[in-house]
Design a protein around this motif. Structure first.
Motif, PDB file in Angstrom:
ATOM      1  N   GLU A 179      20.405 -25.981 -36.056  1.00  0.00           N
ATOM      2  CA  GLU A 179      21.867 -25.987 -36.659  1.00  0.00           C
ATOM      3  C   GLU A 179      22.865 -26.049 -35.983  1.00  0.00           C
ATOM      4  O   GLU A 179      24.003 -26.679 -36.485  1.00  0.00           O
ATOM      5  CB  GLU A 179      22.221 -24.322 -37.448  1.00  0.00           C
ATOM      6  N   LYS A 180      23.855 -25.115 -34.647  1.00  0.00           N
ATOM      7  CA  LYS A 180      24.594 -25.701 -33.473  1.00  0.00           C
ATOM      8  C   LYS A 180      24.288 -27.507 -32.517  1.00  0.00           C
ATOM      9  O   LYS A 180      25.224 -27.535 -33.118  1.00  0.00           O
ATOM     10  CB  LYS A 180      24.924 -24.852 -32.863  1.00  0.00           C
ATOM     11  N   TRP A 181      22.983 -27.529 -32.704  1.00  0.00           N
ATOM     12  CA  TRP A 181      23.202 -28.695 -31.329  1.00  0.00           C
ATOM     13  C   TRP A 181      22.797 -30.099 -31.817  1.00  0.00           C
ATOM     14  O   TRP A 181      22.643 -30.841 -31.201  1.00  0.00           O
ATOM     15  CB  TRP A 181      22.280 -28.582 -29.900  1.00  0.00           C
ATOM     16  N   GLY A 182      21.944 -29.528 -33.229  1.00  0.00           N
ATOM     17  CA  GLY A 182      21.310 -30.777 -33.286  1.00  0.00           C
ATOM     18  C   GLY A 182      19.523 -31.030 -33.276  1.00  0.00           C
ATOM     19  O   GLY A 182      19.158 -30.685 -34.003  1.00  0.00           O
ATOM     20  N   GLU A 183      19.428 -30.937 -31.775  1.00  0.00           N
ATOM     21  CA  GLU A 183      18.453 -30.489 -31.867  1.00  0.00           C
ATOM     22  C   GLU A 183      18.459 -30.115 -30.018  1.00  0.00           C
ATOM     23  O   GLU A 183      19.489 -29.406 -29.673  1.00  0.00           O
ATOM     24  CB  GLU A 183      18.196 -31.636 -31.090  1.00  0.00           C
ATOM     25  N   ALA A 184      18.163 -29.196 -29.862  1.00  0.00           N
ATOM     26  CA  ALA A 184      17.640 -28.401 -28.354  1.00  0.00           C
ATOM     27  C   ALA A 184      16.871 -28.301 -28.375  1.00  0.00           C
ATOM     28  O   ALA A 184      15.488 -28.878 -28.552  1.00  0.00           O
ATOM     29  CB  ALA A 184      17.694 -26.831 -28.840  1.00  0.00           C
ATOM     30  N   VAL A 185      16.897 -28.355 -26.812  1.00  0.00           N
ATOM     31  CA  VAL A 185      15.994 -28.646 -25.445  1.00  0.00           C
ATOM     32  C   VAL A 185      15.219 -27.488 -24.825  1.00  0.00           C
ATOM     33  O   VAL A 185      15.573 -26.300 -25.128  1.00  0.00           O
ATOM     34  CB  VAL A 185      16.953 -29.165 -23.999  1.00  0.00           C
ATOM     35  N   GLN A 186      13.910 -27.889 -25.332  1.00  0.00           N
ATOM     36  CA  GLN A 186      12.739 -26.750 -25.255  1.00  0.00           C
ATOM     37  C   GLN A 186      11.788 -27.017 -24.316  1.00  0.00           C
ATOM     38  O   GLN A 186      11.821 -28.479 -24.161  1.00  0.00           O
ATOM     39  CB  GLN A 186      11.594 -26.139 -26.880  1.00  0.00           C
ATOM     40  N   ALA A 187      10.812 -26.654 -23.643  1.00  0.00           N
ATOM     41  CA  ALA A 187      10.159 -26.842 -22.819  1.00  0.00           C
ATOM     42  C   ALA A 187       8.834 -25.837 -22.715  1.00  0.00           C
ATOM     43  O   ALA A 187       8.401 -24.369 -23.254  1.00  0.00           O
ATOM     44  CB  ALA A 187      10.711 -26.780 -21.020  1.00  0.00           C
ATOM     45  N   ALA A 188       7.826 -26.097 -22.738  1.00  0.00           N
ATOM     46  CA  ALA A 188       6.462 -25.675 -22.487  1.00  0.00           C
ATOM     47  C   ALA A 188       5.535 -25.717 -21.035  1.00  0.00           C
ATOM     48  O   ALA A 188       5.281 -26.814 -20.530  1.00  0.00           O
ATOM     49  CB  ALA A 188       5.159 -26.203 -23.229  1.00  0.00           C
ATOM     50  N   VAL A 189       5.379 -24.541 -19.942  1.00  0.00           N
ATOM     51  CA  VAL A 189       4.915 -24.529 -19.192  1.00  0.00           C
ATOM     52  C   VAL A 189       3.696 -23.618 -19.071  1.00  0.00           C
ATOM     53  O   VAL A 189       3.130 -23.168 -19.406  1.00  0.00           O
ATOM     54  CB  VAL A 189       6.307 -24.052 -18.286  1.00  0.00           C
ATOM     55  N   GLU A 190       3.269 -24.626 -18.218  1.00  0.00           N
ATOM     56  CA  GLU A 190       1.777 -23.874 -17.129  1.00  0.00           C
ATOM     57  C   GLU A 190       1.953 -23.685 -16.214  1.00  0.00           C
ATOM     58  O   GLU A 190       2.152 -24.797 -15.279  1.00  0.00           O
ATOM     59  CB  GLU A 190       0.751 -24.721 -17.414  1.00  0.00           C
ATOM     60  N   LEU A 191       1.553 -22.247 -15.561  1.00  0.00           N
ATOM     61  CA  LEU A 191       2.156 -22.248 -14.352  1.00  0.00           C
ATOM     62  C   LEU A 191       0.664 -21.791 -12.996  1.00  0.00           C
ATOM     63  O   LEU A 191      -0.449 -21.701 -13.615  1.00  0.00           O
ATOM     64  CB  LEU A 191       2.095 -20.775 -14.130  1.00  0.00           C
ATOM     65  N   ARG A 192       1.047 -21.916 -11.696  1.00  0.00           N
ATOM     66  CA  ARG A 192      -0.375 -21.770 -10.995  1.00  0.00           C
ATOM     67  C   ARG A 192      -0.868 -21.207 -11.383  1.00  0.00           C
ATOM     68  O   ARG A 192      -0.490 -19.749 -11.529  1.00  0.00           O
ATOM     69  CB  ARG A 192       0.373 -23.035  -9.414  1.00  0.00           C
ATOM     70  N   PRO A 193      -2.337 -20.575 -10.541  1.00  0.00           N
ATOM     71  CA  PRO A 193      -3.219 -20.063 -10.761  1.00  0.00           C
ATOM     72  C   PRO A 193      -2.496 -18.995  -9.796  1.00  0.00           C
ATOM     73  O   PRO A 193      -2.405 -19.113  -8.768  1.00  0.00           O
ATOM     74  CB  PRO A 193      -4.779 -20.134  -9.854  1.00  0.00           C
ATOM     75  N   GLY A 194      -2.582 -18.010 -10.541  1.00  0.00           N
ATOM     76  CA  GLY A 194      -1.665 -16.706  -9.782  1.00  0.00           C
ATOM     77  C   GLY A 194      -0.077 -16.467  -9.342  1.00  0.00           C
ATOM     78  O   GLY A 194       0.132 -15.583  -8.819  1.00  0.00           O
ATOM     79  N   GLN A 195       0.672 -17.660  -9.945  1.00  0.00           N
ATOM     80  CA  GLN A 195       1.763 -16.936 -10.217  1.00  0.00           C
ATOM     81  C   GLN A 195       2.505 -16.899 -11.212  1.00  0.00           C
ATOM     82  O   GLN A 195       2.462 -16.840 -12.099  1.00  0.00           O
ATOM     83  CB  GLN A 195       2.515 -18.405  -9.873  1.00  0.00           C
ATOM     84  N   GLN A 196       3.812 -16.452 -10.731  1.00  0.00           N
ATOM     85  CA  GLN A 196       4.755 -15.436 -12.374  1.00  0.00           C
ATOM     86  C   GLN A 196       6.138 -15.536 -11.919  1.00  0.00           C
ATOM     87  O   GLN A 196       6.480 -15.929 -10.482  1.00  0.00           O
ATOM     88  CB  GLN A 196       4.302 -14.023 -12.394  1.00  0.00           C
ATOM     89  N   VAL A 197       6.491 -16.356 -12.549  1.00  0.00           N
ATOM     90  CA  VAL A 197       7.910 -16.358 -13.062  1.00  0.00           C
ATOM     91  C   VAL A 197       8.194 -16.040 -14.404  1.00  0.00           C
ATOM     92  O   VAL A 197       8.311 -16.282 -15.506  1.00  0.00           O
ATOM     93  CB  VAL A 197       8.075 -17.709 -12.481  1.00  0.00           C
ATOM     94  N   SER A 198       9.763 -16.016 -14.740  1.00  0.00           N
ATOM     95  CA  SER A 198      10.126 -15.162 -15.795  1.00  0.00           C
ATOM     96  C   SER A 198      10.972 -16.888 -16.646  1.00  0.00           C
ATOM     97  O   SER A 198      11.255 -17.686 -15.549  1.00  0.00           O
ATOM     98  CB  SER A 198      11.612 -13.509 -16.063  1.00  0.00           C
ATOM     99  N   GLU A 199      11.042 -16.438 -17.765  1.00  0.00           N
ATOM    100  CA  GLU A 199      12.004 -17.563 -18.708  1.00  0.00           C
ATOM    101  C   GLU A 199      12.830 -18.132 -17.923  1.00  0.00           C
ATOM    102  O   GLU A 199      14.006 -19.122 -17.976  1.00  0.00           O
ATOM    103  CB  GLU A 199      12.068 -17.668 -19.628  1.00  0.00           C
ATOM    104  N   ALA A 200      13.620 -16.291 -17.418  1.00  0.00           N
ATOM    105  CA  ALA A 200      15.014 -16.429 -17.437  1.00  0.00           C
ATOM    106  C   ALA A 200      15.904 -17.308 -15.970  1.00  0.00           C
ATOM    107  O   ALA A 200      16.545 -17.794 -15.334  1.00  0.00           O
ATOM    108  CB  ALA A 200      15.664 -15.128 -16.900  1.00  0.00           C
ATOM    109  N   GLU A 201      14.342 -16.840 -14.816  1.00  0.00           N
ATOM    110  CA  GLU A 201      14.416 -18.045 -13.953  1.00  0.00           C
ATOM    111  C   GLU A 201      14.157 -19.241 -13.829  1.00  0.00           C
ATOM    112  O   GLU A 201      14.733 -20.017 -13.723  1.00  0.00           O
ATOM    113  CB  GLU A 201      13.498 -16.770 -12.782  1.00  0.00           C
ATOM    114  N   LEU A 202      13.312 -19.314 -14.958  1.00  0.00           N
ATOM    115  CA  LEU A 202      13.022 -21.570 -14.748  1.00  0.00           C
ATOM    116  C   LEU A 202      14.784 -21.744 -15.447  1.00  0.00           C
ATOM    117  O   LEU A 202      14.527 -22.668 -15.117  1.00  0.00           O
ATOM    118  CB  LEU A 202      12.156 -21.764 -15.619  1.00  0.00           C
ATOM    119  N   VAL A 203      15.412 -21.118 -16.293  1.00  0.00           N
ATOM    120  CA  VAL A 203      15.807 -21.564 -17.178  1.00  0.00           C
ATOM    121  C   VAL A 203      17.554 -21.731 -16.256  1.00  0.00           C
ATOM    122  O   VAL A 203      18.220 -22.696 -15.634  1.00  0.00           O
ATOM    123  CB  VAL A 203      16.674 -20.201 -18.356  1.00  0.00           C
ATOM    124  N   ALA A 204      17.309 -20.994 -14.705  1.00  0.00           N
ATOM    125  CA  ALA A 204      18.745 -21.435 -13.903  1.00  0.00           C
ATOM    126  C   ALA A 204      18.080 -21.672 -12.912  1.00  0.00           C
ATOM    127  O   ALA A 204      19.440 -23.194 -12.736  1.00  0.00           O
ATOM    128  CB  ALA A 204      18.224 -19.781 -13.100  1.00  0.00           C
TER     129      ALA A 204
END
Length: 515
Positions: free
Chosen positions: A437-462
Motif C-alpha cells: 500500500e505504501k510503496w506500490g511494490e515492496a522488495v522481498q527475498a527468499a533464501v536457501e542457506l548453506r548446510p550448517g549455516q545460520q543467519v537472521s533476517e535482520a543480518e541479511l537486511v543489513a
C-alpha cells in the motif's frame, strides 16, 4: 544441408569412434548410423508424411538419442516431452501438436496414457505393452535401410519446443532448420569441440542438452550417459570416465562442489563447464572458478533463440568486469537494446534485449497473434531487460515483468540477488516484488542457506543495505530449507513469490525487520 548431415558426415569420417558411452556399453559411430537409418525407415513406414510430428517422452538413454536422430533424419518434427512433467501438461502439448507417433520409455508411457498417436517403446526396461513395438525390434526389422533423404526449406520446422510459461501460458516454439544450423556452428566455434570430446550428459535431452547433441557428434566426440542420477553420478562420470565438458544449471555446479571430499582432482579432464538456465552471481562465479579453475563458460538464449545468442568463454571470465555479463553476440545473430518506443539504445542504457538473425524461431505453433507480438520488424523481443556495455558484452537485469517498481524507483532483482549471494551463509536466493500500500511494490527475498549455516533476517537486511542502499534492500526475507525448482534445477521465481504471498515459507530466524 540439414542438421542431421553433421552426424552422417561424422559417421563416415570417424566410424570407429565411440559416439555414445552408455552404462550398458559403448556405441560406435558406424553402429549408431546403421541404427538411426533403420529407425528413420521405421518412422517413415509408420507415417510417410514429411513434417509430421513425433513426440518423445523419455529419460536420458542411448535409445532416446537414436530416436531423436532418427526423427531428424527423416524430415519429421521433434516434439520433446519432459518425463518429469505431469500427465495434464504432457497431454496439453500432445493435443496441441498432434504427433502421429509417440515414443516413450516406461515412465513416459504412463504419462501418455490415453493420448492419441501410434506408440513405440524406447528402452527395454519392463518390456513393452502388447502391440507396441520397441525401438530395438524396429531397428531389426529395418536393418540395412539406406539413409533417407528429404527436401525442405531452411525455414521448415525441425522441432517444436514449449516455453516454460514464465510470461503466460506455455507456447510451442517452432525452431527451424536454420536455427539448428546456426546453433551447431556457434557451439563448435564457442567451445572448440573435437573428436576427443567426452560430453557428460547431466541435463535432460528434452531440454538444454539437446542443443549440444549434434555439435559434439559433428566433431566426432562422445556423449557419456550417467550410470545413476544426481551429483554423485556426475562426479563419478567425470572422475572415472574422462569427462571433458558438460552443460548444467548452476544448482548442480554448487552441488558438485558440496559433495563430501570433493576436489578439483575429481574432474581430471574437465575443460568446459558450461552453465545456463539461471544466472550465477559474481560471488558464486568466484567460488566456482576457485574450485574448478579457468573452465567456466555460459551462454544466453531462449527457446525462441536456442541456447547461444551470446556466449561467455572461459577467457572472458578472466576479467572480473564480465562476471555480471552473459557474453557477446554469437555468429548469425544481432543483439541490441530497445526502448519502449522501438528505437535502439546506445551502450550503457537499460532497455529490452532484442535479437535478430538465423537463430530465431519461425514463430509460435498455431499462434500467429503471439508471433507478431514477439517478432516485430524482424526483431525478437526477449522480454528480458539489460544493457550492452561499450565492448559489446550483454548484462542482463531481469525479466521485464520481474522488475520491481517501489516508491517510484526501479529495482532489478538480479542486483539484489547478487548482493545477497555475497553473504557466506547464503546458498541461493530469489528476489521479487509484492503489492504494498505504501510503496506500490515492496522488495522481498527468499533464501536457501548453506548446510550448517545460520543467519537472521535482520543480518541479511543489513548486509544488503550496506551494499545497495535502502531502496533495493528487501523489506522481508523468507527462509526456505529448499527453494522450489523446475525439473532441471532452475529456481521457480513465480512459485517462490506465490509461496511468500500465501505465507508458506518457513519462518525467518528473527522476523524483526523494522525498515
Amino acid at each position: 544441408m540439414y542438421p542431421i548431415d553433421f552426424f552422417w558426415r561424422a559417421a563416415d569420417r570417424w566410424p570407429a569412434n565411440i559416439a555414445i558411452d552408455a552404462p550398458a556399453g559403448p556405441i560406435r559411430y558406424d553402429a549408431l548410423a546403421v541404427r538411426v537409418s533403420a529407425l528413420a525407415a521405421a518412422l517413415l513406414a509408420r507415417d510417410p508424411a514429411p513434417q509430421s510430428r513425433v513426440g518423445i517422452c523419455a529419460g536420458n538413454s542411448s535409445d532416446h538419442i537414436a530416436a531423436l536422430l532418427a526423427v531428424l533424419a527423416c524430415g519429421k518434427v521433434w516434439v520433446p516431452l519432459n518425463p518429469k512433467s505431469t500427465r495434464p501438461e504432457i497431454r496439453r502439448i500432445v493435443d496441441a501438436t498432434e504427433p502421429s507417433i509417440l515414443i516413450a520409455d516406461a515412465g513416459g508411457a504412463a504419462l501418455l496414457d490415453g493420448a492419441p498417436g501410434q506408440r513405440l517403446r524406447c528402452g527395454d526396461e519392463g518390456g513393452s505393452a502388447p502391440g507396441i513395438a520397441t525401438l530395438a525390434e524396429l531397428a531389426g526389422r529395418h536393418a540395412g535401410a539406406p539413409r533417407p533423404g528429404f527436401d525442405l526449406q531452411p525455414d521448415a520446422t525441425q522441432a517444436i519446443k514449449f516455453t516454460g510459461g514464465t510470461t503466460g501460458a506455455p507456447k510451442g516454439v517452432m525452431q527451424p532448420y536454420r536455427a539448428w544450423m546456426a546453433n551447431i556452428a556457434n557451439q563448435i566455434h564457442a567451445w572448440g569441440f573435437d573428436q576427443n570430446e567426452r560430453y557428460i550428459v547431466a541435463a535432460p535431452i528434452t531440454h538444454g542438452t539437446s542443443t549440444y547433441l549434434l555439435p559434439v557428434l559433428a566433431q566426432g566426440g562422445c556423449h557419456v550417459l550417467l550410470d545413476g542420477a544426481g551429483a554423485e553420478a556426475v562426479r563419478t562420470a567425470f572422475r572415472e570416465r574422462g569427462g571433458t565438458a558438460c552443460f548444467m544449471p548452476p544448482t548442480l555446479v554448487y552441488m558438485l562442489m558440496a559433495l563430501p571430499g570433493a576436489s578439483r582432482a575429481d574432474f581430471p579432464h574437465l575443460r568446459r563447464l558450461i552453465y545456463g538456465g539461471a544466472p550465477m552471481p559474481p560471488e558464486k562465479i568466484r567460488e566456482v572458478r576457485d574450485f574448478f579453475g579457468p573452465v567456466l563458460g555460459t551462454t544466453y538464449g531462449q527457446t525462441e533463440a536456442p541456447q547461444i545468442l551470446t556466449v561467455m568463454r572461459p577467457d572472458d571470465f578472466i576479467d572480473a568486469r564480465n562476471w555480471t555479463s552473459v557474453g557477446v553476440a554469437g555468429w548469425f545473430s544481432d543483439v541490441a537494446i530497445m526502448a519502449p518506443d522501438g528505437h535502439l539504445l546506445p551502450a550503457g542504457e537499460v532497455g529490452e534485449v532484442v535479437a535478430r538473425g538465423d537463430l530465431l524461431m519461425s514463430g509460435y505453433w498455431r499462434l500467429p497473434g503471439k508471433t507478431s507480438e514477439t517478432i516485430v520488424d524482424g526483431w525478437l523481443h526477449t522480454g528480458d531487460r539489460g544493457l550492452l556495455d561499450e565492448r559489446g558484452y550483454l548484462h542482463l537485469k531481469d525479466r521485464l515483468k520481474d522488475m520491481v517498481i517501489t516508491g517510484g524507483f526501479n529495482v532489478y532483482p538480479v542486483d539484489v540477488e547478487n548482493a545477497l549471494g555475497q553473504h557466506p551463509a547464503v546458498h541461493e536466493c530469489s528476489v521479487f516484488g509484492v503489492p504494498d500500500e505504501k510503496w506500490g511494490e515492496a522488495v522481498q527475498a527468499a533464501v536457501e542457506l548453506r548446510p550448517g549455516q545460520q543467519v537472521s533476517e535482520a543480518e541479511l537486511v543489513a548486509f544488503v543495505r550496506e551494499r545497495l542502499g535502502p531502496v533495493q534492500t528487501p523489506k522481508r526475507i523468507h527462509f526456505h530449507a529448499s527453494l522450489p525448482r523446475s525439473p532441471v534445477g532452475k529456481v521457480l521465481k513465480t512459485a517462490v513469490r506465490e509461496r511468500a504471498l500465501a505465507g508458506g515459507a518457513e519462518p525467518a530466524s528473527h522476523p524483526d525487520n523494522k525498515q
